[in-house]
Motif scaffolding. Structure first.
Motif, mmCIF file in Angstrom:
data_model
loop_
_atom_site.group_PDB
_atom_site.id
_atom_site.type_symbol
_atom_site.label_atom_id
_atom_site.label_comp_id
_atom_site.label_asym_id
_atom_site.label_seq_id
_atom_site.Cartn_x
_atom_site.Cartn_y
_atom_site.Cartn_z
ATOM 1 N N LYS A 123 -8.420 0.648 -6.557
ATOM 2 C CA LYS A 123 -7.284 0.356 -5.678
ATOM 3 C C LYS A 123 -6.881 -1.115 -5.797
ATOM 4 O O LYS A 123 -5.694 -1.452 -5.848
ATOM 5 C CB LYS A 123 -7.640 0.697 -4.232
ATOM 6 N N ILE A 180 -4.793 -10.353 -2.078
ATOM 7 C CA ILE A 180 -5.032 -8.894 -2.162
ATOM 8 C C ILE A 180 -6.487 -8.570 -1.794
ATOM 9 O O ILE A 180 -6.757 -7.628 -1.043
ATOM 10 C CB ILE A 180 -4.703 -8.357 -3.576
ATOM 11 N N ILE A 205 -3.158 -2.580 -7.072
ATOM 12 C CA ILE A 205 -2.277 -3.459 -6.292
ATOM 13 C C ILE A 205 -2.038 -4.778 -7.034
ATOM 14 O O ILE A 205 -0.924 -5.302 -7.066
ATOM 15 C CB ILE A 205 -2.904 -3.734 -4.891
ATOM 16 N N GLU A 259 -2.375 4.033 -7.372
ATOM 17 C CA GLU A 259 -2.107 2.933 -6.445
ATOM 18 C C GLU A 259 -0.946 2.081 -6.967
ATOM 19 O O GLU A 259 -0.064 1.678 -6.210
ATOM 20 C CB GLU A 259 -3.383 2.081 -6.300
ATOM 21 N N SER A 262 2.804 1.978 -5.220
ATOM 22 C CA SER A 262 3.268 0.710 -4.654
ATOM 23 C C SER A 262 4.759 0.509 -4.882
ATOM 24 O O SER A 262 5.440 -0.114 -4.076
ATOM 25 C CB SER A 262 2.515 -0.463 -5.288
ATOM 26 N N SER A 279 8.168 -2.312 -0.629
ATOM 27 C CA SER A 279 7.893 -2.983 -1.898
ATOM 28 C C SER A 279 9.188 -3.201 -2.690
ATOM 29 O O SER A 279 9.358 -4.241 -3.319
ATOM 30 C CB SER A 279 6.860 -2.217 -2.714
ATOM 31 N N SER A 315 -8.784 -4.282 5.399
ATOM 32 C CA SER A 315 -8.552 -2.834 5.481
ATOM 33 C C SER A 315 -9.858 -2.048 5.439
ATOM 34 O O SER A 315 -9.927 -0.912 5.897
ATOM 35 C CB SER A 315 -7.640 -2.401 4.328
ATOM 36 N N SER A 338 0.079 -3.355 1.558
ATOM 37 C CA SER A 338 -1.276 -2.818 1.331
ATOM 38 C C SER A 338 -2.226 -2.921 2.521
ATOM 39 O O SER A 338 -3.431 -2.776 2.344
ATOM 40 C CB SER A 338 -1.912 -3.551 0.141
ATOM 41 N N LEU A 358 -7.612 -6.262 1.288
ATOM 42 C CA LEU A 358 -8.474 -5.095 1.045
ATOM 43 C C LEU A 358 -9.737 -5.175 1.919
ATOM 44 O O LEU A 358 -10.177 -4.172 2.496
ATOM 45 C CB LEU A 358 -8.847 -5.029 -0.437
ATOM 46 N N ILE A 408 -4.578 0.068 2.633
ATOM 47 C CA ILE A 408 -5.024 0.528 1.308
ATOM 48 C C ILE A 408 -6.340 1.332 1.378
ATOM 49 O O ILE A 408 -6.508 2.319 0.679
ATOM 50 C CB ILE A 408 -5.141 -0.679 0.341
#
Lengths: 305, 247
Positions: free
Chosen positions: B121, B163, B125, B23, B27, B33, B170, B92, B167, B95
Motif C-alpha cells: 500500500k 506518506i 501511494i 492502491e 488513488s 486526487s 492509519s 490516504s 500510513l 489507507i
C-alpha cells in the motif's frame, strides 16, 4: 493418511474472557470436517486463528506440515471463505474475483473467470457491483474466491447459511466434488443435518473446548445410554403434564423435546417403555403411536451443551 | 504442486505488486486526487509561465546567488511543504484502517503476509505522488528548459516521509472518521509547528525540529536522507503493529 491440521492446546483470550480454552484436534488429509457449536462457542475464533486473521494466546498448530510461526509460507495452499461482510462491495464481481485470483497466484484468463462465474450461478452478474448482489450471490462469490489458486485445504465458515434450498444443495454437491478431487475441507455450520450428511468427522465446540469428536454415526450412537422414545397421544402430551404424571411413577422418564405431534422422552431401560405406555393409557391418554427414536446430531449437540 | 519458490513469489512474481498496483490505480480514481493533480499542475504551469514571461526576475534572482532552478520550482516546493501533509491525508488517511473497518483486510491476510499489505500500500501511494509531482516537473522542464532533478528528489523525499507518517497514523487509529479529522488538524498544524521549530530555540520545540521534515529541507544535502530513515522507521513500526493486531 497424514494429518493436514494438528492443533495442540490452542487457546484464545479476549481481555479477561477465554473464548477458546485449550483445543486439541487433528484433521486428516482429504476429509470433510464439520465444526458445530452454539453462537459464541468459538468456531469463528478457531478458524480465524488457523487462517492468520487473529493471533493465538497460547498453544500451537501445524497446518499443511508448517508450524503456525511460518503460516505465511502456506497461505497459497489454503482457501478461506470468511463472513460475506468482508467482501469489497464497491468492486464488480469479475473485478473482485480477478483481484483475489492474483493474490492467490491464480493464472486464469479473464474468459476463465467469466466461465467460473457462470459455473457458480452468477452468469450475467459479472459487471454488477458486489453491493448490488443478493445475500445468496455474495455467498457464491465468497466461496468462489476461496477456490482460486487451487488450494489443498479449504475453510468455509457457514457456507450455506441463509441460502435457498437449491443453492444450498449445489454448494453441498460442490463440497463433495472438492473432496473427490482430494481436497481437505473444514466447515462450520448451524445446519446440523447438513453437517451430518457431508462430514466425515464432526467436532462439537462448547465452552471453548471440543466436547465431542468423531464420525456422525459414532456421536449419535455414543451420546447416551438412555433410550429415546417418540410418543403420539390424544390429547397431546405436554412436558408439564408428563412431569406431573411421572412424579408418581416408579421409573424415570426425562422429557427431551417435542417434534410436531410427537413428544420425545428418554427412559433408562427397555422394560420402562412398556411401563410408560401402560401408565399413559391408565392416565386417560389414547396412545396412537410409540416408536424408538434414533438420536440425531441435533440431540447430540443439545446434550453436549 | 510445490514449486520450491517462496509463497510471496507465486507464479514467478511478487504478489505484493497486486496490492501496490490496486492502491496506485485507485488513488487516481477519487475526486480528491484528481483535484490535487489539477491544482499542482495548474500552479506549476502558472508559476513557470510567470517567470518565463518575466526574465528580469530570474536574472535578478540568479545574480543574487540563488540557484536558477529554484525560482521555477519555488511555487510547487512551497505548496508541497505547506500542504503536503494535508494532501496526503486527504487521499490516504484511511489507507489501512478502512480495510480493518470494512473487514476486507480479512480477505487479504488469508492470502498474503501482513507486511506485504502494509509495504504494498505504501509503495502504491508513493508511486501515485511520484507520478503526480513528475507531471508538474515535466511542465516546469518544458517551460524552463532545465530538468530540476534535485528539487524533484527533495519533494519526493518529503512526500516519502508524509506518506509513511499518514500510513502510521492509519495503522494506530482504527476509525477512518477520526483519521480524517486528525488529518485536517495535523495537515494544518504540522507545517506551522515544523517551520517554527526550525527557527526556534525553545526546548519544547526541539523534538519537532528533529522529528518533522522541515529542518532537513533547507538545502539539498545528505541531511535529506534522514527523512528516509524516519519514514522507514514509521513503516517498520506500522508493520510490527499490524503483525500483532487481531483483525
Amino acid at each position: 493418511m497424514k494429518n493436514i491440521i494438528n492443533v495442540a492446546q490452542l487457546a484464545k483470550r479476549f481481555g479477561t474472557t477465554d473464548v477458546l480454552n485449550g483445543i486439541d484436534l487433528t484433521i486428516q488429509e482429504g476429509e470433510v470436517f464439520g465444526f458445530i457449536g452454539h453462537n459464541g462457542a468459538g468456531k469463528s475464533t478457531f478458524i480465524n486463528m488457523l487462517t492468520g486473521i487473529i493471533n493465538k494466546s497460547s498453544g500451537s498448530f501445524e497446518i499443511i506440515g508448517t508450524s503456525d510461526q511460518q503460516l505465511d509460507d502456506v497461505k497459497a495452499k489454503i482457501g478461506v471463505m470468511p463472513d460475506i461482510s468482508n467482501l469489497y462491495d464497491h468492486m464488480k464481481g469479475i473485478q473482485f474475483l480477478r483481484y483475489m485470483g492474483k493474490l492467490a497466484g491464480d493464472t486464469r484468463t479473464k474468459q476463465d473467470y467469466i466461465a467460473l462465474m457462470k459455473d457458480i450461478g452468477l452468469e450475467g452478474a459479472e459487471k454488477k457491483k458486489i453491493k448490488a448482489y443478493s445475500f445468496g450471490m455474495k455467498k457464491k462469490i465468497s466461496i468462489a474466491q476461496a477456490l482460486l489458486g487451487n488450494p489443498s485445504l479449504i475453510i468455509l465458515d457457514e457456507p450455506t447459511s441463509g441460502l435457498d434450498p437449491e443453492s444450498a444443495i449445489n454448494i453441498r454437491k460442490l463440497i463433495v466434488d472438492l473432496q473427490q478431487q482430494g481436497k481437505t475441507i473444514l466447515l462450520t455450520s448451524h445446519n446440523l443435518d447438513e453437517i451430518d450428511k457431508i462430514s466425515d468427522r464432526v467436532g462439537i465446540l462448547s465452552d471453548g473446548k471440543v466436547k465431542k469428536l468423531g464420525t456422525p454415526d459414532e456421536l449419535k450412537n455414543n451420546t447416551s445410554s438412555e433410550l429415546s422414545v417418540a410418543i403420539r397421544t390424544n390429547p397431546t402430551l405436554t412436558s408439564q403434564k408428563l412431569a406431573e404424571l411421572s412424579a408418581n411413577w416408579d421409573f424415570n422418564v426425562q422429557f427431551v423435546t417435542t417434534k410436531k405431534k410427537y413428544v420425545v422422552v428418554n427412559v433408562p431401560h427397555d422394560n420402562d417403555i412398556a411401563k410408560l405406555s401402560k401408565e399413559l393409557i391408565h392416565s386417560g391418554f389414547q396412545l396412537f403411536e410409540l416408536r424408538m427414536e434414533q438420536q440425531s446430531l441435533e440431540d447430540v449437540f443439545i446434550n453436549s451443551k | 504442486m510445490d514449486t520450491g519458490e517462496p509463497e510471496e513469489f507465486r507464479g514467478g512474481e511478487c504478489i505484493m505488486v497486486h496490492i501496490l498496483w490496486r492502491e496506485f490505480t485507485d488513488s487516481f480514481k477519487s475526486i480528491r486526487s484528481i483535484l490535487i493533480i489539477l491544482f499542482l499542475t495548474f500552479i506549476s504551469y502558472q508559476s513557470a509561465s510567470f517567470f518565463e514571461n518575466n526574465p528580469g526576475l530570474v536574472e535578478e534572482f540568479f545574480s543574487t546567488g540563488g540557484a536558477e532552478s529554484s525560482i521555477y520550482t519555488a511555487a510547487i516546493s512551497l505548496i508541497v511543504l505547506m500542504f503536503g501533509f494535508l494532501f496526503v491525508f486527504a487521499i490516504s488517511h484511511d489507507i489501512i484502517n478502512k480495510e480493518i473497518e470494512m473487514r476486507t483486510i480479512r480477505l487479504l491476510v488469508t492470502k498474503i503476509p501482513r507486511w506485504q499489505i502494509v509495504i504494498g500500500k505504501f509503495i502504491g501511494i508513493l508511486l501515485f505522488w511520484v507520478v503526480t509531482i513528475l507531471i508538474s516537473y515535466v511542465i516546469l522542464t518544458v517551460i524552463s528548459g532545465t530538468w530540476h532533478f534535485l528539487d524533484y528528489l527533495q519533494t519526493i523525499l518529503f512526500l516519502f516521509y508524509a506518506i509513511s507518517f499518514v500510513l502510521f497514523i492509519s495503522t494506530i487509529v482504527l476509525k477512518s472518521k477520526l483519521t480524517m479529522f486528525l488529518g485536517i488538524i495535523l495537515g494544518i498544524s504540522l507545517p506551522i509547528v515544523g517551520l517554527v521549530s526550525v527557527f526556534s530555540d525553545k526546548w519544547y520545540m526541539i523534538p519537532f525540529k528533529y522529528l518533522l521534515p522541515y529542518n532537513y529541507m533547507e538545502n539539498a544535502s545528505f541531511s535529506m536522507l534522514i527523512l528516509l530513515i524516519i519514514g522507514i522507521a514509521y513503516l517498520l513500526i506500522s508493520v510490527v503493529i499490524m503483525r500483532r493486531r487481531d483483525l
